[in-house]
Design an enzyme around this catalytic site. Structure first.
Site, short mmCIF file in Angstrom:
data_model
loop_
_atom_site.label_atom_id
_atom_site.label_comp_id
_atom_site.label_asym_id
_atom_site.label_seq_id
_atom_site.Cartn_x
_atom_site.Cartn_y
_atom_site.Cartn_z
CE LYS A 119 -1.88 2.07 3.53
NZ LYS A 119 -2.65 2.42 4.74
CG ASP A 137 -7.47 3.59 2.07
OD1 ASP A 137 -8.41 3.11 1.37
OD2 ASP A 137 -7.42 4.78 2.39
#
Length: 248
Positions: A119, A137
């Site tokens: 991420k 997320d």
């Protein structure tokens, strides 16, 4: 599903033409550090904290030489400050020793840095290097499941499914638009369905407040007439800058 997903992306592009990363940064190193700090806290709190951090340690070399206890005090407002200090010291030393003090522009290199996962790597690649990436997320994962794009929970699997739906050129901006929508309208506990600009396309419409007046009161940030998360937002951001730490 694919047609609906792509139409949702087009609609979100019209609603949020100013969508952007909501972390303040001036270079890849600052974005990398800010993204590591954003774990388990808000981008707003990170943005209020990083000015002092980057004033004290503007380069990887400076940060790698930091006294841990002094850094901990600077980043304490972001929470988990001891673990985050360890990550920042580790990644700064790795940048200094292995990459000549520069943030690498490859996923395989970034994920080897302490505290950096896919991420974080995709955030840095997409916004500091222009390399397309999907940022999964909590907001992104929640919305794509509400929209029935996938029922996967694992972020890596979610990323793979969404990557098959959209052309690579859309990945970075798609991430911004979905995350913007999740923060402003499609909240986790009580989505503002009655004020949602893509309600006709949503297979989960009705999970939240459907009364338009009540729903409008649930809108956040610029959609609700409140300050955004960045102290230094882009010029085209239609909302107010966030306040500095201690300013309200």
């Amino acid at each position: 599903m694919v047609r609906r997903a792509r139409r949702i992306n087009r609609e979100l592009a019209e609603v949020y033409p100013y969508a952007h990363p909501e972390l303040d940064f001036r270079n890849p190193f600052e974005l990398l550090c800010a993204t590591v700090l954003s774990a388990q806290t808000t981008d707003l709190r990170v943005n209020q904290t990083t000015p002092a951090l980057f004033a004290a340690y503007p380069t990887p070399e400076d940060m790698a030489a930091a006294v841990p206890e002094e850094m901990e005090e600077l980043i304490r407002p972001t929470g988990f400050f001891r673990a985050k200090t360890k990550s920042l010291l580790g990644l700064s030393a790795a940048l200094r020793d292995e990459f000549g003090g520069e943030v690498p522009g490859r996923l395989d290199d970034l994920v080897k840095l302490p505290g950096v996962g896919r991420k974080t790597a995709n955030v840095v690649l997409g916004n500091a290097f222009g390399v397309p990436g999907i940022t999964v997320d909590t907001h992104f994962g929640r919305l794509v499941r509400r929209w029935k794009w996938t029922d996967e929970e694992d972020p890596v699997k979610v990323e793979a499914v969404v990557a098959d739906i959209f052309p690579k050129s859309e990945w970075t901006m798609l991430s911004h638009r979905v995350i913007f929508h999740g923060r402003r309208v499609c909240h986790a506990r009580k989505p503002a369905c009655g004020a949602c600009p893509i309600a006709p396309l949503c297979p989960s419409y009705g999970e939240g407040e459907t009364d338009p007046e009540k729903a409008r009161k649930l809108l956040k940030y610029e959609m609700g007439g409140q300050p955004g998360q960045r102290l230094s937002p882009p010029a085209d951001y239609p909302g107010k800058p966030a306040p500095a730490l201690g300013a309200g």
